[in-house]
Design a protein around this motif. Structure first.
Motif: not given
Length: 350
Positions: A103-106, A155, A158
């Motif tokens: 996931s790009p939101r991890s 993380e 971002r």
């Protein structure tokens, strides 16, 4: 985080003060933290995302104790990160969004890094009695701690870096950015992306800089951002910069160190250069349901910063004074939606 009743009788017990709330508050936080951290570090979410499993099947695949695995899965399910489908556990949308590496939101690295915090919080009584704080920035350069720590900070960055880059005024014709203690370098990279022609230098401790270089290189921003090893309190920054970033750093420093740092940043900037300070402050000037009660986030994180750096959360008034002494104008404050507990202050070098 608050204690709330799930049933009518539980809500009545809490409202009438029949339930011993401190007993729940002191225990529930540890259970929530422990279950999430264990789930990430053991790879439960990743494995169940690949193939749903019963507790017995998952324990066998990951070589874990069956009884412990069953209890852990039940606990994580109760928190809303797993659900059962035909007897097998699967990650919920919340878990897939925030805890899976794909996931790009991890924020999985950030969650996993909190295992180190347990010993820090356990030391609070000793520190209060005069014991030594734990400075986690003194870890050896090759300590695996740095990867987990900086990856976790990356993380989070971002989410807010594009908004910060958009909010930060950059002088016309600017070419050079100094990012002091920038670690992963993501804020600097997004600023350079937004303003063609900008190039950034990140100065940070060796362990942090090593991980930051890897992050920037992997993302393809090596031509925009370079990392230099150095301690923010003593490194030679050089001169001729147009913009300086001091993000989430001053809460690790003592007041006299902050004043000295701002003076050295001022010397590194061109006249009219911009300094951006992002941090959590003790009275951020936002509305609060209990105006006479300390802000919960600032109080909690202030204690954490004290335990891990011997420093604290400072006030905007203190920041204004330090900047004035260093030769900057009175800063202007900007609120960022992605990080509402923090404030961005921008000052100009005179």
């Amino acid at each position: 985080m608050v204690v709330r009743g799930e049933t009518f009788l539980e809500r009545v017990a809490l409202r009438t003060r029949l339930a011993p709330v401190p007993a729940f508050e002191s225990l529930a936080g540890m259970a929530l933290s422990g279950a999430l951290i264990a789930g990430v570090r053991l790879g439960l979410f990743e494995e169940l995302a690949r193939r749903p499993a019963t507790a017995d099947e998952l324990a066998s695949r990951l070589a874990l104790r069956t009884d412990t695995t069953r209890l852990l899965l039940d606990g994580i399910e109760a928190l809303g990160y797993l659900r059962r489908r035909r007897g097998r556990y699967v990650p919920t949308r919340r878990a897939r969004r925030w805890l899976l590496s794909a996931s790009p939101r991890s924020v999985a690295h950030f969650v996993a890094s909190h295992q180190d915090y347990w010993n820090w919080w356990a030391s609070l009584p000793d520190v209060a009695r005069g014991g030594t704080v734990v400075d986690h920035h003194t870890a050896a350069t090759d300590d695996p701690y740095w990867r987990e720590y900086i990856m976790g900070q990356y993380e989070l960055a971002r989410f807010s870096a594009p908004e910060l880059a958009a909010a930060l005024p950059v002088p016309d014709g600017a070419r050079r950015v100094l990012d002091v203690g920038g670690g992963h370098g993501w804020f600097a990279a997004q600023l350079c992306r937004r303003h063609p022609g900008l190039r950034a230098t990140v100065v940070d401790l060796p362990g942090s800089a090593a991980v930051g270089r890897e992050i920037i290189r992997t993302a393809g921003y090596g031509h925009l951002v370079e990392h230099r090893e150095g301690d923010a309190r003593s490194a030679d920054f050089g001169s001729g910069y147009d913009v300086a970033l001091c993000l989430n750093l001053i809460h690790h420093l003592q007041p006299d160190e902050i004043t000295a740092l701002f003076r050295r940043i001022h010397a590194a900037l061109r006249p009219g250069g911009v300094l951006a300070v992002l941090d959590l402050f003790s009275d951020p000037g936002r509305s609060h349901p209990h105006p006479h009660r300390p802000d919960a986030a600032a109080s909690c994180l202030g204690l954490l910063f004290h335990l891990t750096s011997g420093a604290s959360v400072y006030s905007p008034g203190q920041l204004n004074e330090w900047l004035r002494e260093a030769g900057f104008t009175e800063p202007e404050r900007t609120r960022l939606r992605r990080i509402p507990a923090q404030s961005l202050y921008v000052a100009i070098a005179t």
